[in-house]
Scaffold this motif. Structure first.
Motif, PDB file in Angstrom:
ATOM      1  N   THR A  96       5.228  81.267 -18.701  1.00  0.00           N
ATOM      2  CA  THR A  96       5.494  79.859 -18.426  1.00  0.00           C
ATOM      3  C   THR A  96       6.954  79.713 -18.031  1.00  0.00           C
ATOM      4  OG1 THR A  96       5.150  77.605 -19.275  1.00  0.00           O
ATOM      5  CG2 THR A  96       6.170  79.188 -20.776  1.00  0.00           C
ATOM      6  N   HIS A  97       7.309  78.511 -17.571  1.00  0.00           N
ATOM      7  CA  HIS A  97       8.701  78.140 -17.275  1.00  0.00           C
ATOM      8  C   HIS A  97       9.381  79.116 -16.305  1.00  0.00           C
ATOM      9  CE1 HIS A  97      12.667  76.412 -17.899  1.00  0.00           C
ATOM     10  NE2 HIS A  97      12.111  75.452 -18.647  1.00  0.00           N
ATOM     11  N   PRO A  98       8.818  79.320 -15.082  1.00  0.00           N
ATOM     12  CA  PRO A  98       9.442  80.245 -14.134  1.00  0.00           C
ATOM     13  C   PRO A  98      10.600  79.618 -13.365  1.00  0.00           C
ATOM     14  CG  PRO A  98       7.516  79.263 -13.142  1.00  0.00           C
ATOM     15  CD  PRO A  98       7.564  78.739 -14.566  1.00  0.00           C
ATOM     16  N   LYS A  99      11.502  80.451 -12.908  1.00  0.00           N
ATOM     17  CA  LYS A  99      12.497  80.102 -11.892  1.00  0.00           C
ATOM     18  C   LYS A  99      12.569  81.272 -10.926  1.00  0.00           C
ATOM     19  CE  LYS A  99      15.740  78.334  -9.431  1.00  0.00           C
ATOM     20  NZ  LYS A  99      15.441  77.218  -8.478  1.00  0.00           N
ATOM     21  N   VAL A 100      12.350  80.994  -9.640  1.00  0.00           N
ATOM     22  CA  VAL A 100      12.299  82.049  -8.621  1.00  0.00           C
ATOM     23  C   VAL A 100      13.424  81.851  -7.617  1.00  0.00           C
ATOM     24  CG1 VAL A 100      10.918  83.088  -6.791  1.00  0.00           C
ATOM     25  CG2 VAL A 100       9.805  82.281  -8.882  1.00  0.00           C
ATOM     26  N   LEU A 101      14.109  82.943  -7.298  1.00  0.00           N
ATOM     27  CA  LEU A 101      15.137  82.953  -6.257  1.00  0.00           C
ATOM     28  C   LEU A 101      14.680  83.822  -5.089  1.00  0.00           C
ATOM     29  CD1 LEU A 101      18.474  83.411  -8.281  1.00  0.00           C
ATOM     30  CD2 LEU A 101      17.454  81.272  -7.446  1.00  0.00           C
ATOM     31  N   TYR A 102      15.025  83.392  -3.870  1.00  0.00           N
ATOM     32  CA  TYR A 102      14.662  84.122  -2.649  1.00  0.00           C
ATOM     33  C   TYR A 102      15.916  84.674  -1.986  1.00  0.00           C
ATOM     34  CZ  TYR A 102      13.453  84.681   2.319  1.00  0.00           C
ATOM     35  OH  TYR A 102      13.307  85.158   3.591  1.00  0.00           O
ATOM     36  N   PHE A 103      15.877  85.969  -1.653  1.00  0.00           N
ATOM     37  CA  PHE A 103      16.973  86.621  -0.949  1.00  0.00           C
ATOM     38  C   PHE A 103      16.435  87.150   0.380  1.00  0.00           C
ATOM     39  CE2 PHE A 103      17.961  86.849  -5.446  1.00  0.00           C
ATOM     40  CZ  PHE A 103      19.292  86.479  -5.485  1.00  0.00           C
ATOM     41  N   LYS A 104      16.831  86.520   1.465  1.00  0.00           N
ATOM     42  CA  LYS A 104      16.303  86.879   2.788  1.00  0.00           C
ATOM     43  C   LYS A 104      16.492  88.358   3.079  1.00  0.00           C
ATOM     44  CE  LYS A 104      16.590  85.600   7.674  1.00  0.00           C
ATOM     45  NZ  LYS A 104      17.251  84.702   8.662  1.00  0.00           N
ATOM     46  N   GLY A 109      17.111  95.591  -3.412  1.00  0.00           N
ATOM     47  CA  GLY A 109      15.808  96.081  -2.982  1.00  0.00           C
ATOM     48  C   GLY A 109      14.654  95.100  -3.084  1.00  0.00           C
ATOM     49  N   TYR A 110      14.906  93.889  -3.565  1.00  0.00           N
ATOM     50  CA  TYR A 110      13.814  92.918  -3.735  1.00  0.00           C
ATOM     51  C   TYR A 110      14.200  91.557  -3.166  1.00  0.00           C
ATOM     52  CZ  TYR A 110      11.934  96.457  -6.815  1.00  0.00           C
ATOM     53  OH  TYR A 110      11.457  97.649  -7.315  1.00  0.00           O
ATOM     54  N   LYS A 111      13.211  90.890  -2.555  1.00  0.00           N
ATOM     55  CA  LYS A 111      13.451  89.581  -1.955  1.00  0.00           C
ATOM     56  C   LYS A 111      13.292  88.439  -2.949  1.00  0.00           C
ATOM     57  CE  LYS A 111      12.212  90.704   2.825  1.00  0.00           C
ATOM     58  NZ  LYS A 111      11.350  90.348   3.990  1.00  0.00           N
ATOM     59  N   TYR A 112      12.508  88.672  -3.999  1.00  0.00           N
ATOM     60  CA  TYR A 112      12.227  87.594  -4.950  1.00  0.00           C
ATOM     61  C   TYR A 112      12.511  88.060  -6.375  1.00  0.00           C
ATOM     62  CZ  TYR A 112       9.711  85.978  -0.830  1.00  0.00           C
ATOM     63  OH  TYR A 112       9.391  85.610   0.457  1.00  0.00           O
ATOM     64  N   TYR A 113      13.275  87.247  -7.058  1.00  0.00           N
ATOM     65  CA  TYR A 113      13.564  87.473  -8.477  1.00  0.00           C
ATOM     66  C   TYR A 113      13.055  86.276  -9.276  1.00  0.00           C
ATOM     67  CZ  TYR A 113      16.473  91.645  -8.057  1.00  0.00           C
ATOM     68  OH  TYR A 113      16.918  92.923  -7.842  1.00  0.00           O
ATOM     69  N   MET A 114      12.412  86.583 -10.376  1.00  0.00           N
ATOM     70  CA  MET A 114      11.894  85.531 -11.257  1.00  0.00           C
ATOM     71  C   MET A 114      12.372  85.747 -12.687  1.00  0.00           C
ATOM     72  SD  MET A 114       7.935  84.800 -12.532  1.00  0.00           S
ATOM     73  CE  MET A 114       7.284  84.305 -10.939  1.00  0.00           C
ATOM     74  N   LYS A 338      12.022  77.073  -0.631  1.00  0.00           N
ATOM     75  CA  LYS A 338      11.709  76.563   0.707  1.00  0.00           C
ATOM     76  C   LYS A 338      12.310  77.535   1.704  1.00  0.00           C
ATOM     77  CE  LYS A 338      12.013  72.186   3.282  1.00  0.00           C
ATOM     78  NZ  LYS A 338      12.626  70.820   3.240  1.00  0.00           N
ATOM     79  N   ASP A 339      11.456  78.174   2.513  1.00  0.00           N
ATOM     80  CA  ASP A 339      11.968  79.218   3.404  1.00  0.00           C
ATOM     81  C   ASP A 339      12.567  78.620   4.671  1.00  0.00           C
ATOM     82  OD1 ASP A 339       9.900  78.648   5.186  1.00  0.00           O
ATOM     83  OD2 ASP A 339       8.743  80.445   4.715  1.00  0.00           O
ATOM     84  N   TYR A 344       7.087  75.467   1.777  1.00  0.00           N
ATOM     85  CA  TYR A 344       7.316  75.415   0.334  1.00  0.00           C
ATOM     86  C   TYR A 344       6.432  76.437  -0.375  1.00  0.00           C
ATOM     87  CZ  TYR A 344       9.616  70.862   0.980  1.00  0.00           C
ATOM     88  OH  TYR A 344      10.454  69.841   1.359  1.00  0.00           O
ATOM     89  N   TYR A 345       7.004  77.081  -1.389  1.00  0.00           N
ATOM     90  CA  TYR A 345       6.253  77.954  -2.282  1.00  0.00           C
ATOM     91  C   TYR A 345       6.528  77.474  -3.703  1.00  0.00           C
ATOM     92  CZ  TYR A 345       5.752  80.918   1.814  1.00  0.00           C
ATOM     93  OH  TYR A 345       5.443  81.387   3.075  1.00  0.00           O
ATOM     94  N   VAL A 346       5.471  76.987  -4.342  1.00  0.00           N
ATOM     95  CA  VAL A 346       5.614  76.393  -5.671  1.00  0.00           C
ATOM     96  C   VAL A 346       4.982  77.315  -6.710  1.00  0.00           C
ATOM     97  CG1 VAL A 346       5.089  74.409  -7.141  1.00  0.00           C
ATOM     98  CG2 VAL A 346       5.580  74.071  -4.698  1.00  0.00           C
ATOM     99  N   PHE A 347       5.790  77.794  -7.622  1.00  0.00           N
ATOM    100  CA  PHE A 347       5.332  78.620  -8.735  1.00  0.00           C
ATOM    101  C   PHE A 347       5.197  77.688  -9.949  1.00  0.00           C
ATOM    102  CE2 PHE A 347       7.640  81.181  -5.775  1.00  0.00           C
ATOM    103  CZ  PHE A 347       6.933  82.371  -5.686  1.00  0.00           C
ATOM    104  N   TYR A 348       3.956  77.364 -10.280  1.00  0.00           N
ATOM    105  CA  TYR A 348       3.774  76.338 -11.314  1.00  0.00           C
ATOM    106  C   TYR A 348       3.139  76.916 -12.578  1.00  0.00           C
ATOM    107  CZ  TYR A 348      -1.236  75.866 -10.099  1.00  0.00           C
ATOM    108  OH  TYR A 348      -2.579  76.088  -9.884  1.00  0.00           O
TER     109      TYR A 348
END
Length: 376
Positions: A96-104, A109-114, A338-339, A344-348
């Motif tokens: 529960t309670h995610p926060k996701v960051l996007y790195f273009k 080595g990873y584009k998404y961190y949660m 938001k790319d 939009y990509y919503v992680f709920y």
């Protein structure tokens, strides 16, 4: 005489069998009672907690599968058909309670961190910030070499009294570091503290350092949402069902807390957990809201935005609890990105009627018309 002896022997054997059967039943009953008491009173034990939650999860999984097979009800189109497969260091998939960051261009080595908190059946002993990574937003794993959770349960943990909560991930572009903020509560001391841990590689994390401390009765900091922008930490949080804002350059000196006015189409709604991003529209916000405290596990997810962080458009629902699935009881704190194409990509966060948790993914160009993953 001989017949009498045979009769009494037969009678004795009959009673003996009855006694054996009754003893067995009583023995099994006593063992069940003892096992139940151990489960009930021993839930603070790690081993007992693991056994207890595993039994519950197997039971819930079986019942859910039966219901899914029997039901012909359709899911809401905005909801993910299944929760993402995110296995915690405790072995559950009840995040529960995610926060996701996007790195273009990626970060180590990873584009998404949660960052998220495992929360199986509402077990706040496991409500500790945990890091996962992905390159497609669907397949998540822990980065190799990390020790999850990155912050352990408080040494003086006590259920619903002393615990960690509300992790949030921030990218500090100036130092090229990931920073994870989380909230510590000690109700015995009427205490709330926001801590920070930092990492230059997403794997090795610093010790916790205190950022903000206060008396919960005076001022709480629920679900902090933080952005590092223009050399400042811009911080939104919830206190008394209302969003407040403050900022700081050094996390020592803070600006005066400002109360933000958010209007809902339903005037009875009160804000609970939030996430904030900066985009071409200004500051976009998603939040869960409730009408009374007893409905905080049956919430929907709402959206608003403001160009100037003052004048917000009316908040409207974007995802509601589904008809029948892993999220059919309510929603909780969610995160979104938001790319560059405006998608939009919503992680709920979702909660089921069986008190299980999970994180789903919905997406779309229109925040009011999202499509749940695999919900075709």
């Amino acid at each position: 005489m001989e017949n009498d002896v045979k009769y009494y022997k037969k009678l004795n054997n009959k009673y003996k069998n009855i006694i054996i059967i009754l003893s067995s039943i009583i023995g099994v009953g006593i063992l069940c009672v003892i096992f139940g008491l151990v489960l009930y009173f021993g839930r603070h034990s790690n081993i007992i907690r693991y056994i207890y939650n595993t039994i519950r999860e197997v039971k819930v999984s079986f019942v859910s599968d039966v219901l899914d097979r029997k039901s012909d009800r359709e899911e809401f189109v905005h909801n993910a058909r299944n929760k993402l497969d995110i296995v915690s260091p405790y072995g559950d998939n009840q995040g529960t309670h995610p926060k996701v960051l996007y790195f273009k261009d990626g970060f180590n080595g990873y584009k998404y961190y949660m960052v998220y908190t495992p929360y199986p059946f509402g077990d706040d002993y496991r409500e500790n910030p945990t890091i996962m990574v992905s390159n497609d937003m669907i397949n998540w794993k822990k980065p190799e070499g990390i020790k999850n959770p990155i912050v352990s349960s408080p040494s003086n943990f006590e259920t619903k009294k002393i615990y960690n909560s509300d992790g949030h991930l921030v990218y500090n572009y100036k130092d090229n570091t990931l920073e994870c903020f989380y909230r510590y509560v000690n109700d015995y001391n009427d205490e709330v503290i926001i801590y920070r841990v930092k990492s230059s590689d997403g794997i090795n994390w610093s010790d916790s350092e205190e950022v903000i401390r206060n008396k919960r009765s005076k001022h709480d900091y629920v679900s902090p949402a933080i952005i590092y922008e223009d050399g400042k930490y811009k911080i939104w949080y919830v206190y008394k069902k209302t969003i407040y804002y403050t900022e700081s350059e050094d996390l020592v000196n803070f600006s005066k807390d400002v109360r933000l006015k958010i209007n809902y189409n339903d005037k009875s709604l009160k804000t609970w957990h939030i996430d904030v991003i900066k985009s071409d529209l200004g500051y976009e916000v998603i939040m869960v809201a409730y009408s009374n405290p007893s409905s905080r596990e049956t919430m929907s997810l709402y959206y608003t935005y403001s160009k100037n962080n003052k004048d917000f458009i009316e908040a409207k629902p974007i995802i509601k609890p589904s008809n029948v699935s892993w999220d059919n009881k309510g929603l909780y704190r969610s995160s979104f990105i938001k790319d560059d194409n405006g998608v939009y990509y919503v992680f709920y966060s979702g909660i089921s009627e069986y008190d299980t948790r999970g994180i789903g993914l919905s997406y779309g160009n229109d925040i009011y018309n999202l499509r749940g993953l695999y919900n075709n």
